[in-house]
Design a protein around this motif. Structure first.
Motif, PDB file in Angstrom:
ATOM      1  N   TYR A 152      52.863  43.574 103.227  1.00  0.00           N
ATOM      2  CA  TYR A 152      51.851  42.965 103.925  1.00  0.00           C
ATOM      3  C   TYR A 152      50.472  43.139 103.303  1.00  0.00           C
ATOM      4  O   TYR A 152      49.692  42.061 103.516  1.00  0.00           O
ATOM      5  CB  TYR A 152      51.697  43.927 105.445  1.00  0.00           C
ATOM      6  CG  TYR A 152      50.683  43.491 106.297  1.00  0.00           C
ATOM      7  CD1 TYR A 152      50.885  42.317 107.496  1.00  0.00           C
ATOM      8  CD2 TYR A 152      49.401  43.808 106.281  1.00  0.00           C
ATOM      9  CE1 TYR A 152      50.116  41.918 108.261  1.00  0.00           C
ATOM     10  CE2 TYR A 152      48.203  43.456 106.949  1.00  0.00           C
ATOM     11  CZ  TYR A 152      48.794  42.617 108.085  1.00  0.00           C
ATOM     12  OH  TYR A 152      47.773  42.049 108.934  1.00  0.00           O
ATOM     13  N   LEU A 153      50.093  44.200 102.572  1.00  0.00           N
ATOM     14  CA  LEU A 153      48.954  44.300 101.825  1.00  0.00           C
ATOM     15  C   LEU A 153      48.936  43.383 100.640  1.00  0.00           C
ATOM     16  O   LEU A 153      48.092  42.660 100.153  1.00  0.00           O
ATOM     17  CB  LEU A 153      48.800  45.747 101.249  1.00  0.00           C
ATOM     18  CG  LEU A 153      48.324  46.744 102.388  1.00  0.00           C
ATOM     19  CD1 LEU A 153      48.418  48.121 101.739  1.00  0.00           C
ATOM     20  CD2 LEU A 153      47.162  46.406 103.014  1.00  0.00           C
ATOM     21  N   ASP A 154      50.159  43.048 100.163  1.00  0.00           N
ATOM     22  CA  ASP A 154      50.479  41.901  99.052  1.00  0.00           C
ATOM     23  C   ASP A 154      49.957  40.567  99.494  1.00  0.00           C
ATOM     24  O   ASP A 154      49.110  39.705  98.840  1.00  0.00           O
ATOM     25  CB  ASP A 154      51.468  42.205  98.450  1.00  0.00           C
ATOM     26  CG  ASP A 154      51.875  43.027  97.423  1.00  0.00           C
ATOM     27  OD1 ASP A 154      50.731  43.679  97.027  1.00  0.00           O
ATOM     28  OD2 ASP A 154      53.027  43.296  96.905  1.00  0.00           O
ATOM     29  N   ILE A 155      50.395  40.270 100.625  1.00  0.00           N
ATOM     30  CA  ILE A 155      50.166  38.815 101.191  1.00  0.00           C
ATOM     31  C   ILE A 155      48.748  38.913 101.643  1.00  0.00           C
ATOM     32  O   ILE A 155      47.948  38.007 101.415  1.00  0.00           O
ATOM     33  CB  ILE A 155      50.946  38.693 102.520  1.00  0.00           C
ATOM     34  CG1 ILE A 155      52.567  38.647 102.058  1.00  0.00           C
ATOM     35  CG2 ILE A 155      50.604  37.723 103.644  1.00  0.00           C
ATOM     36  CD1 ILE A 155      53.465  38.510 103.386  1.00  0.00           C
ATOM     37  N   TRP A 156      48.118  39.991 102.341  1.00  0.00           N
ATOM     38  CA  TRP A 156      46.717  39.953 102.549  1.00  0.00           C
ATOM     39  C   TRP A 156      45.852  39.957 101.352  1.00  0.00           C
ATOM     40  O   TRP A 156      44.715  38.823 101.233  1.00  0.00           O
ATOM     41  CB  TRP A 156      46.224  41.050 103.213  1.00  0.00           C
ATOM     42  CG  TRP A 156      45.020  41.438 103.704  1.00  0.00           C
ATOM     43  CD1 TRP A 156      44.148  40.705 104.729  1.00  0.00           C
ATOM     44  CD2 TRP A 156      43.696  42.161 102.972  1.00  0.00           C
ATOM     45  NE1 TRP A 156      42.826  41.078 104.813  1.00  0.00           N
ATOM     46  CE2 TRP A 156      42.621  41.721 103.527  1.00  0.00           C
ATOM     47  CE3 TRP A 156      43.952  42.769 101.493  1.00  0.00           C
ATOM     48  CZ2 TRP A 156      41.361  42.258 103.070  1.00  0.00           C
ATOM     49  CZ3 TRP A 156      42.731  43.263 101.154  1.00  0.00           C
ATOM     50  CH2 TRP A 156      41.393  43.008 101.679  1.00  0.00           C
ATOM     51  N   ARG A 157      46.154  40.420 100.382  1.00  0.00           N
ATOM     52  CA  ARG A 157      45.541  40.345  98.921  1.00  0.00           C
ATOM     53  C   ARG A 157      45.528  38.995  98.521  1.00  0.00           C
ATOM     54  O   ARG A 157      44.688  38.149  97.954  1.00  0.00           O
ATOM     55  CB  ARG A 157      45.963  41.113  97.760  1.00  0.00           C
ATOM     56  CG  ARG A 157      45.331  41.325  96.651  1.00  0.00           C
ATOM     57  CD  ARG A 157      45.774  42.275  95.710  1.00  0.00           C
ATOM     58  NE  ARG A 157      47.157  41.841  95.273  1.00  0.00           N
ATOM     59  CZ  ARG A 157      47.600  40.937  94.660  1.00  0.00           C
ATOM     60  NH1 ARG A 157      47.023  40.025  93.947  1.00  0.00           N
ATOM     61  NH2 ARG A 157      49.049  40.753  94.646  1.00  0.00           N
ATOM     62  N   LEU A 158      46.625  38.313  98.632  1.00  0.00           N
ATOM     63  CA  LEU A 158      46.636  36.962  98.073  1.00  0.00           C
ATOM     64  C   LEU A 158      46.083  35.983  98.852  1.00  0.00           C
ATOM     65  O   LEU A 158      45.222  35.028  98.653  1.00  0.00           O
ATOM     66  CB  LEU A 158      48.300  36.449  98.051  1.00  0.00           C
ATOM     67  CG  LEU A 158      49.103  37.167  96.897  1.00  0.00           C
ATOM     68  CD1 LEU A 158      50.479  36.887  97.100  1.00  0.00           C
ATOM     69  CD2 LEU A 158      48.668  36.829  95.786  1.00  0.00           C
ATOM     70  N   GLN A 159      45.932  36.187 100.229  1.00  0.00           N
ATOM     71  CA  GLN A 159      45.403  35.220 100.992  1.00  0.00           C
ATOM     72  C   GLN A 159      43.762  35.537 100.882  1.00  0.00           C
ATOM     73  O   GLN A 159      43.051  34.424 100.801  1.00  0.00           O
ATOM     74  CB  GLN A 159      45.590  35.820 102.595  1.00  0.00           C
ATOM     75  CG  GLN A 159      46.803  35.187 103.159  1.00  0.00           C
ATOM     76  CD  GLN A 159      47.100  35.840 104.280  1.00  0.00           C
ATOM     77  OE1 GLN A 159      46.298  36.659 105.004  1.00  0.00           O
ATOM     78  NE2 GLN A 159      47.816  34.813 105.054  1.00  0.00           N
ATOM     79  N   GLU A 160      43.261  36.586 100.657  1.00  0.00           N
ATOM     80  CA  GLU A 160      41.970  37.030  99.981  1.00  0.00           C
ATOM     81  C   GLU A 160      41.557  36.299  98.816  1.00  0.00           C
ATOM     82  O   GLU A 160      40.602  35.439  98.756  1.00  0.00           O
ATOM     83  CB  GLU A 160      41.420  38.456 100.182  1.00  0.00           C
ATOM     84  CG  GLU A 160      41.626  38.885 101.695  1.00  0.00           C
ATOM     85  CD  GLU A 160      40.493  38.292 102.541  1.00  0.00           C
ATOM     86  OE1 GLU A 160      39.469  38.393 102.062  1.00  0.00           O
ATOM     87  OE2 GLU A 160      40.870  38.179 103.599  1.00  0.00           O
ATOM     88  N   GLU A 161      42.375  36.476  97.780  1.00  0.00           N
ATOM     89  CA  GLU A 161      42.250  35.828  96.731  1.00  0.00           C
ATOM     90  C   GLU A 161      42.389  34.293  96.784  1.00  0.00           C
ATOM     91  O   GLU A 161      41.532  33.493  96.235  1.00  0.00           O
ATOM     92  CB  GLU A 161      43.478  35.908  95.728  1.00  0.00           C
ATOM     93  CG  GLU A 161      43.229  37.206  94.904  1.00  0.00           C
ATOM     94  CD  GLU A 161      44.284  37.685  94.155  1.00  0.00           C
ATOM     95  OE1 GLU A 161      44.843  36.722  93.341  1.00  0.00           O
ATOM     96  OE2 GLU A 161      44.544  38.792  93.523  1.00  0.00           O
ATOM     97  N   GLU A 162      42.909  33.659  97.410  1.00  0.00           N
ATOM     98  CA  GLU A 162      43.006  32.042  97.731  1.00  0.00           C
ATOM     99  C   GLU A 162      41.694  31.775  98.467  1.00  0.00           C
ATOM    100  O   GLU A 162      41.030  30.728  98.095  1.00  0.00           O
ATOM    101  CB  GLU A 162      43.972  31.706  98.800  1.00  0.00           C
ATOM    102  CG  GLU A 162      44.306  30.382  99.131  1.00  0.00           C
ATOM    103  CD  GLU A 162      45.134  29.956 100.042  1.00  0.00           C
ATOM    104  OE1 GLU A 162      45.537  28.706 100.078  1.00  0.00           O
ATOM    105  OE2 GLU A 162      45.808  30.768 100.789  1.00  0.00           O
ATOM    106  N   GLN A 163      41.295  32.627  99.480  1.00  0.00           N
ATOM    107  CA  GLN A 163      39.638  32.109 100.210  1.00  0.00           C
ATOM    108  C   GLN A 163      38.555  32.396  98.915  1.00  0.00           C
ATOM    109  O   GLN A 163      37.933  31.074  98.716  1.00  0.00           O
ATOM    110  CB  GLN A 163      39.366  32.960 101.108  1.00  0.00           C
ATOM    111  CG  GLN A 163      40.479  32.635 102.432  1.00  0.00           C
ATOM    112  CD  GLN A 163      39.914  33.826 103.644  1.00  0.00           C
ATOM    113  OE1 GLN A 163      39.172  34.559 103.448  1.00  0.00           O
ATOM    114  NE2 GLN A 163      40.394  33.480 104.723  1.00  0.00           N
ATOM    115  N   ILE A 164      38.802  33.254  98.060  1.00  0.00           N
ATOM    116  CA  ILE A 164      37.738  33.409  97.011  1.00  0.00           C
ATOM    117  C   ILE A 164      37.848  32.198  96.001  1.00  0.00           C
ATOM    118  O   ILE A 164      36.785  31.650  95.782  1.00  0.00           O
ATOM    119  CB  ILE A 164      37.868  34.886  96.158  1.00  0.00           C
ATOM    120  CG1 ILE A 164      37.442  35.887  97.048  1.00  0.00           C
ATOM    121  CG2 ILE A 164      36.889  34.899  94.900  1.00  0.00           C
ATOM    122  CD1 ILE A 164      37.871  37.198  96.629  1.00  0.00           C
ATOM    123  N   ASN A 165      39.251  31.880  95.601  1.00  0.00           N
ATOM    124  CA  ASN A 165      39.466  30.737  94.547  1.00  0.00           C
ATOM    125  C   ASN A 165      38.813  29.354  95.317  1.00  0.00           C
ATOM    126  O   ASN A 165      38.448  28.685  94.669  1.00  0.00           O
ATOM    127  CB  ASN A 165      40.848  30.792  94.315  1.00  0.00           C
ATOM    128  CG  ASN A 165      40.943  31.831  93.428  1.00  0.00           C
ATOM    129  OD1 ASN A 165      40.191  32.471  92.472  1.00  0.00           O
ATOM    130  ND2 ASN A 165      42.368  32.139  93.230  1.00  0.00           N
TER     131      ASN A 165
END
Length: 180
Positions: A123-136
């Motif tokens: 769950y935290l990996d998915i959350w981190r990836l979503q946040e990275e996607e928004q930042i990118n």
């Protein structure tokens, strides 16, 4: 775990919270259910080692005549036998059975904790990836504007060719991160 949540109709339209994902993973895990059934069965099983052996009943015939049907001429002996083990053997056997049930219960708890840890990590990996996607994506919009400014500056001869090239490289790097 991800396959379960991606294809589960229950989660098709709702936002997944960590607590909801953990709860669903615990409810849907067959290994945890099996460990729970095993622990429950171990606690429900009577401790056989704490009971003495079953009594034995025997009948013996002596001097039974062969040439007649009259069995009163012989001797019939009836015996009942009960083995009584040493008391500490019964106590220690009972304790061993209860410890085995307790071990199965601990195994269930360990299995549940392992599932919870795995689900939280995913769950935290998915959350981190979503946040990275928004930042990118935000960085992509900034670099797109920067590239446009660099190209305009170069077009009016206010900047060198290095500025639009650098902006294109930066933009390509962000696009590559989004693809990954």
């Amino acid at each position: 775990i991800l396959t379960f949540f991606c294809h589960s109709p229950a989660f098709a339209s709702e936002t997944l919270t960590m607590d909801g994902v953990v709860k669903a993973a615990i409810q849907a895990n067959p290994a945890l259910a099996a460990a729970g059934f095993e622990a429950d069965a171990a606690f429900a099983r009577p401790a056989q080692s704490a009971t003495p052996p079953d009594p034995e009943f025997m009948i013996e015939f002596y001097q039974v005549p062969i040439d007649t049907m009259d069995v009163k001429q012989g001797t019939i002996e009836y015996m009942v036998e009960q083995a009584i083990p040493f008391p500490s053997k019964l106590v220690y056997g009972y304790k061993a059975d209860k410890r085995e049930a307790l071990a199965k219960s601990f195994f269930k708890s360990a299995t549940q904790n392992e599932i919870i840890n795995q689900v939280k990590k995913v769950y935290l990996d998915i959350w981190r990836l979503q946040e990275e996607e928004q930042i990118n994506r935000h960085a992509l919009s900034i670099f797109t504007v920067d590239k446009g400014r660099a190209e305009t500056s170069y077009a009016v001869l206010e900047a060198s060719i290095a500025d639009p090239v650098r902006a294109s490289v930066d933009l390509g790097e962000i696009e590559g991160r989004l693809v990954v």
